[in-house]
Design an enzyme around this catalytic site. Structure first.
Site, PDB file in Angstrom:
ATOM      1  N   ARG A   1     -50.727  -2.244  -9.310  1.00  0.00           N
ATOM      2  CA  ARG A   1     -51.589  -1.414  -8.465  1.00  0.00           C
ATOM      3  C   ARG A   1     -51.272   0.073  -8.652  1.00  0.00           C
ATOM      4  O   ARG A   1     -51.283   0.850  -7.703  1.00  0.00           O
ATOM      5  CB  ARG A   1     -51.455  -1.807  -6.980  1.00  0.00           C
ATOM      6  CG  ARG A   1     -51.632  -3.299  -6.710  1.00  0.00           C
ATOM      7  CD  ARG A   1     -53.022  -3.811  -7.005  1.00  0.00           C
ATOM      8  NE  ARG A   1     -54.010  -3.433  -6.021  1.00  0.00           N
ATOM      9  CZ  ARG A   1     -54.342  -4.140  -4.942  1.00  0.00           C
ATOM     10  NH1 ARG A   1     -53.745  -5.284  -4.713  1.00  0.00           N
ATOM     11  NH2 ARG A   1     -55.266  -3.751  -4.128  1.00  0.00           N
TER      12      ARG A   1
ATOM     13  N   ARG B   1     -54.476   4.074  -3.672  1.00  0.00           N
ATOM     14  CA  ARG B   1     -54.473   5.021  -2.552  1.00  0.00           C
ATOM     15  C   ARG B   1     -53.249   5.906  -2.395  1.00  0.00           C
ATOM     16  O   ARG B   1     -53.302   6.884  -1.672  1.00  0.00           O
ATOM     17  CB  ARG B   1     -54.724   4.272  -1.251  1.00  0.00           C
ATOM     18  CG  ARG B   1     -56.183   3.912  -1.066  1.00  0.00           C
ATOM     19  CD  ARG B   1     -56.344   2.871  -0.008  1.00  0.00           C
ATOM     20  NE  ARG B   1     -55.579   1.685  -0.392  1.00  0.00           N
ATOM     21  CZ  ARG B   1     -55.463   0.595   0.341  1.00  0.00           C
ATOM     22  NH1 ARG B   1     -56.026   0.531   1.513  1.00  0.00           N
ATOM     23  NH2 ARG B   1     -54.775  -0.439  -0.100  1.00  0.00           N
TER      24      ARG B   1
ATOM     25  N   ARG C   1     -62.488   8.276  -4.794  1.00  0.00           N
ATOM     26  CA  ARG C   1     -62.985   7.113  -4.050  1.00  0.00           C
ATOM     27  C   ARG C   1     -63.948   7.536  -2.937  1.00  0.00           C
ATOM     28  O   ARG C   1     -64.936   6.848  -2.664  1.00  0.00           O
ATOM     29  CB  ARG C   1     -61.781   6.349  -3.489  1.00  0.00           C
ATOM     30  CG  ARG C   1     -62.064   5.189  -2.572  1.00  0.00           C
ATOM     31  CD  ARG C   1     -62.624   4.006  -3.293  1.00  0.00           C
ATOM     32  NE  ARG C   1     -63.034   2.971  -2.342  1.00  0.00           N
ATOM     33  CZ  ARG C   1     -64.204   2.946  -1.721  1.00  0.00           C
ATOM     34  NH1 ARG C   1     -65.110   3.868  -1.958  1.00  0.00           N
ATOM     35  NH2 ARG C   1     -64.489   1.975  -0.872  1.00  0.00           N
TER      36      ARG C   1
ATOM     37  N   ASP D   1     -61.306  -5.388  -9.644  1.00  0.00           N
ATOM     38  CA  ASP D   1     -60.711  -6.190  -8.570  1.00  0.00           C
ATOM     39  C   ASP D   1     -60.884  -7.670  -8.873  1.00  0.00           C
ATOM     40  O   ASP D   1     -61.852  -8.068  -9.530  1.00  0.00           O
ATOM     41  CB  ASP D   1     -61.351  -5.860  -7.216  1.00  0.00           C
ATOM     42  CG  ASP D   1     -60.458  -6.338  -6.077  1.00  0.00           C
ATOM     43  OD1 ASP D   1     -59.544  -5.597  -5.695  1.00  0.00           O
ATOM     44  OD2 ASP D   1     -60.646  -7.481  -5.609  1.00  0.00           O
TER      45      ASP D   1
ATOM     46  N   TYR E   1     -59.754 -16.508  -1.096  1.00  0.00           N
ATOM     47  CA  TYR E   1     -60.550 -15.414  -0.513  1.00  0.00           C
ATOM     48  C   TYR E   1     -61.972 -15.884  -0.210  1.00  0.00           C
ATOM     49  O   TYR E   1     -62.568 -15.514   0.801  1.00  0.00           O
ATOM     50  CB  TYR E   1     -60.586 -14.197  -1.448  1.00  0.00           C
ATOM     51  CG  TYR E   1     -59.321 -13.376  -1.375  1.00  0.00           C
ATOM     52  CD1 TYR E   1     -59.135 -12.435  -0.363  1.00  0.00           C
ATOM     53  CD2 TYR E   1     -58.298 -13.546  -2.301  1.00  0.00           C
ATOM     54  CE1 TYR E   1     -57.969 -11.689  -0.287  1.00  0.00           C
ATOM     55  CE2 TYR E   1     -57.128 -12.811  -2.235  1.00  0.00           C
ATOM     56  CZ  TYR E   1     -56.960 -11.888  -1.221  1.00  0.00           C
ATOM     57  OH  TYR E   1     -55.801 -11.165  -1.141  1.00  0.00           O
TER      58      TYR E   1
HETATM   59  O1  CP3 Z   1     -53.995  -0.105 -10.748  1.00  0.00           O
HETATM   60  C1  CP3 Z   1     -54.489  -1.154 -10.358  1.00  0.00           C
HETATM   61  O2  CP3 Z   1     -53.842  -2.212 -10.345  1.00  0.00           O
HETATM   62  C2  CP3 Z   1     -55.897  -1.093  -9.905  1.00  0.00           C
HETATM   63  C3  CP3 Z   1     -56.753  -2.260 -10.120  1.00  0.00           C
HETATM   64  C4  CP3 Z   1     -56.623  -3.359  -9.088  1.00  0.00           C
HETATM   65  C5  CP3 Z   1     -57.175  -3.342  -7.766  1.00  0.00           C
HETATM   66  N1  CP3 Z   1     -57.023  -4.602  -7.256  1.00  0.00           N
HETATM   67  C6  CP3 Z   1     -57.829  -2.205  -7.104  1.00  0.00           C
HETATM   68  C7  CP3 Z   1     -57.978  -2.190  -5.626  1.00  0.00           C
HETATM   69  C8  CP3 Z   1     -56.062  -4.617  -9.306  1.00  0.00           C
HETATM   70  C9  CP3 Z   1     -55.286  -5.133 -10.499  1.00  0.00           C
HETATM   71  C10 CP3 Z   1     -56.342  -5.387  -8.142  1.00  0.00           C
HETATM   72  C11 CP3 Z   1     -55.986  -6.817  -8.027  1.00  0.00           C
HETATM   73  C12 CP3 Z   1     -56.124  -7.487  -6.723  1.00  0.00           C
HETATM   74  N2  CP3 Z   1     -57.120  -7.358  -5.787  1.00  0.00           N
HETATM   75  C13 CP3 Z   1     -55.251  -8.510  -6.282  1.00  0.00           C
HETATM   76  C14 CP3 Z   1     -54.068  -9.062  -7.078  1.00  0.00           C
HETATM   77  C15 CP3 Z   1     -52.887  -8.169  -7.030  1.00  0.00           C
HETATM   78  C16 CP3 Z   1     -52.118  -8.211  -5.736  1.00  0.00           C
HETATM   79  O3  CP3 Z   1     -51.912  -7.117  -5.198  1.00  0.00           O
HETATM   80  O4  CP3 Z   1     -51.710  -9.286  -5.315  1.00  0.00           O
HETATM   81  C17 CP3 Z   1     -55.710  -8.932  -5.021  1.00  0.00           C
HETATM   82  C18 CP3 Z   1     -55.063 -10.002  -4.156  1.00  0.00           C
HETATM   83  C19 CP3 Z   1     -56.901  -8.204  -4.727  1.00  0.00           C
HETATM   84  C20 CP3 Z   1     -57.803  -8.348  -3.537  1.00  0.00           C
HETATM   85  C21 CP3 Z   1     -57.885  -7.087  -2.775  1.00  0.00           C
HETATM   86  N3  CP3 Z   1     -58.578  -5.965  -3.199  1.00  0.00           N
HETATM   87  C22 CP3 Z   1     -57.311  -6.789  -1.511  1.00  0.00           C
HETATM   88  C23 CP3 Z   1     -56.464  -7.749  -0.703  1.00  0.00           C
HETATM   89  C24 CP3 Z   1     -57.692  -5.482  -1.187  1.00  0.00           C
HETATM   90  C25 CP3 Z   1     -57.434  -4.738   0.092  1.00  0.00           C
HETATM   91  C26 CP3 Z   1     -56.008  -4.461   0.328  1.00  0.00           C
HETATM   92  C27 CP3 Z   1     -55.419  -3.456  -0.628  1.00  0.00           C
HETATM   93  O5  CP3 Z   1     -54.416  -3.752  -1.266  1.00  0.00           O
HETATM   94  O6  CP3 Z   1     -55.959  -2.360  -0.711  1.00  0.00           O
HETATM   95  C28 CP3 Z   1     -58.444  -4.961  -2.273  1.00  0.00           C
HETATM   96  C29 CP3 Z   1     -59.022  -3.623  -2.392  1.00  0.00           C
HETATM   97  C30 CP3 Z   1     -58.525  -2.783  -3.530  1.00  0.00           C
HETATM   98  N4  CP3 Z   1     -58.434  -3.198  -4.825  1.00  0.00           N
HETATM   99  C31 CP3 Z   1     -58.105  -1.428  -3.445  1.00  0.00           C
HETATM  100  C32 CP3 Z   1     -57.763  -1.044  -4.755  1.00  0.00           C
HETATM  101  C33 CP3 Z   1     -57.293   0.302  -5.202  1.00  0.00           C
HETATM  102  C34 CP3 Z   1     -58.116  -0.561  -2.205  1.00  0.00           C
HETATM  103  C35 CP3 Z   1     -59.507  -0.275  -1.718  1.00  0.00           C
HETATM  104  C36 CP3 Z   1     -59.908   1.193  -1.697  1.00  0.00           C
HETATM  105  O7  CP3 Z   1     -59.330   2.005  -2.419  1.00  0.00           O
HETATM  106  O8  CP3 Z   1     -60.848   1.498  -0.962  1.00  0.00           O
END
Ligand code: CP3
Length: 347
Positions: free
Chosen positions: A28, A32, A41, A78, A154
């Site tokens: 990640r 943020r 964003r 994502d 999910y």
């Molecule tokens: O640098 C990176 O890794 C960015 C790409 C990336 C995102 N999500 C962007 C994101 C990757 C590889 C993911 C994978 C992801 N998404 C996973 C597996 C990795 C892990 O952390 O276990 C999972 C379970 C998700 C599902 C998901 N997406 C959740 C639970 C959430 C909300 C909670 C959170 O961590 O923010 C997201 C949203 C999300 N995906 C954000 C980002 C940057 C935040 C939303 C925003 O910026 O508005």
């Protein structure tokens, strides 16, 4: 450079080469905790639109690379884009995370399967191509997908959940239908990762973020089998890229995951003992991990001694330095700078 040997440290490590300074990237790493990410964003209303706009997705992918001396970029996307492309109503609610209408047993899986269209995710390929052309020579580009069990949870829970209760009920009540759901996700993941490989990804990663808490008899059926089928499906389609598997939270079962799925590298979470895995897995299995994201948040002397300990745990093995899970939004940027320095220092 010898012909055929990649010059990128991450790819060398994934080929089994050991090194005193491990390559490093951060789960990640775009997101943020970076002010430039928050600014970009804020210009898009929906997170799905942000991911499916090659301009914003490629820019977000490159942001951490401009600040830190990392060895990989991971495409900004994502794991829930696959359900989105199956016409599930995926939304991201600020402060709450992902939401969608829960998928129920008996509900037509066929409808979901028919709705699946890779075209809806072609923007991810465009973003990969853009990033690939902008990357420094030594930086490798990672594509990814969520693993089927995690993505299914999910879809069934309608968002994140602590105990995956509805998913476990479904798995026990109708395991055959559950197999079918996972098989649909396996096929879509193969299509999606194949597309990412063609678009310029050099490494692929499978995020099984919720491998914890699944009843043990189901581990083989719902975690190992789908991962194995994805790896085999990609190989059948001529994709020979290294694949990193991350079955987070499954403890010692990760040995079976690594030995039975055909993955190239096993990513460990912070609860897994690096020394034990170094001793109990064949040398060919590359290991990734596993600094606690909390110690990165804390920084200082604790961070320094933990970086040393993690490096030492994997010494003599092909090792990719990373966290045990994603970096948290409250992590100070200076701690990330310090982490990269510490990993690259030879002391
Ligand atoms: O640098 C990176 O890794 C960015 C790409 C990336 C995102 N999500 C962007 C994101 C990757 C590889 C993911 C994978 C992801 N998404 C996973 C597996 C990795 C892990 O952390 O276990 C999972 C379970 C998700 C599902 C998901 N997406 C959740 C639970 C959430 C909300 C909670 C959170 O961590 O923010 C997201 C949203 C999300 N995906 C954000 C980002 C940057 C935040 C939303 C925003 O910026 O508005």
């Amino acid at each position: 450079m010898v012909m055929g040997v990649p010059s990128k440290p991450l790819l060398q490590t994934l080929m089994g080469q050991t090194s005193t300074i491990p390559p490093i990237w951060i789960m990640r790493q775009a997101g943020r905790y970076l002010p430039e990410y928050r600014k970009l964003r804020a210009e898009s209303s929906s997170f799905v639109d942000f991911c499916l706009n090659p301009k914003t997705a490629s820019e977000a992918t490159l942001q951490p690379l401009r600040r830190f001396d990392l060895d990989a970029a991971i495409i900004f996307a994502d794991i829930l884009l696959i359900p989105f492309a199956m016409e599930r109503d995926v939304r991201f609610v600020a402060g709450e995370g992902p939401k969608m209408r829960p998928l129920k047993p008996g509900q037509s899986l066929l409808k979901m399967e028919r709705a699946w269209s890779l075209d809806k995710l072609s923007a991810v390929g465009d973003a990969l191509a853009r990033v690939q052309s902008a990357l420094a020579d030594k930086v490798a580009l990672i594509g990814f997908a969520g693993a089927p069990w995690t993505v299914a949870t999910y879809m069934i829970e309608g968002g994140g959940s602590k105990d995956k209760w509805r998913s476990r009920l479904w798995a026990w009540q109708n395991p055959d239908e559950f197999d079918r759901l996972l098989d649909i996700l396996v096929e879509a993941s193969i299509d999606y990762l194949h597309m990412q490989a063609k678009a310029g990804a050099e490494v692929l990663k499978l995020f099984e973020s919720w491998a914890e808490g699944l009843p043990e008899p189901f581990f083989e059926r719902f975690i190992i089998r789908p991962a194995k089928n994805i790896v085999a499906g990609l190989r059948e389609r001529g994709v020979y890229l290294p694949i990193i598997g991350f079955p987070r939270g499954c403890g010692g079962l990760a040995v079976r995951y690594a030995n039975e799925t055909g993955i190239t590298a096993l990513a460990l979470d912070q609860a897994q003992d690096g020394v034990w895995f170094s001793q109990n897995l064949p040398k060919e299995t590359v290991l990734q991990g596993n600094l606690d994201p909390a110690v990165l948040r804390v920084g200082g002397a604790a961070l320094q001694s933990e970086v040393d300990r993690v490096k030492k745990n994997f010494s003599g093995r092909a090792h990719i330095f990373n966290l045990g899970h994603g970096i948290t939004p409250d992590t100070p940027i200076e701690h990330v700078e310090r982490l990269v320095q510490l990993v690259k220092e030879t002391r």
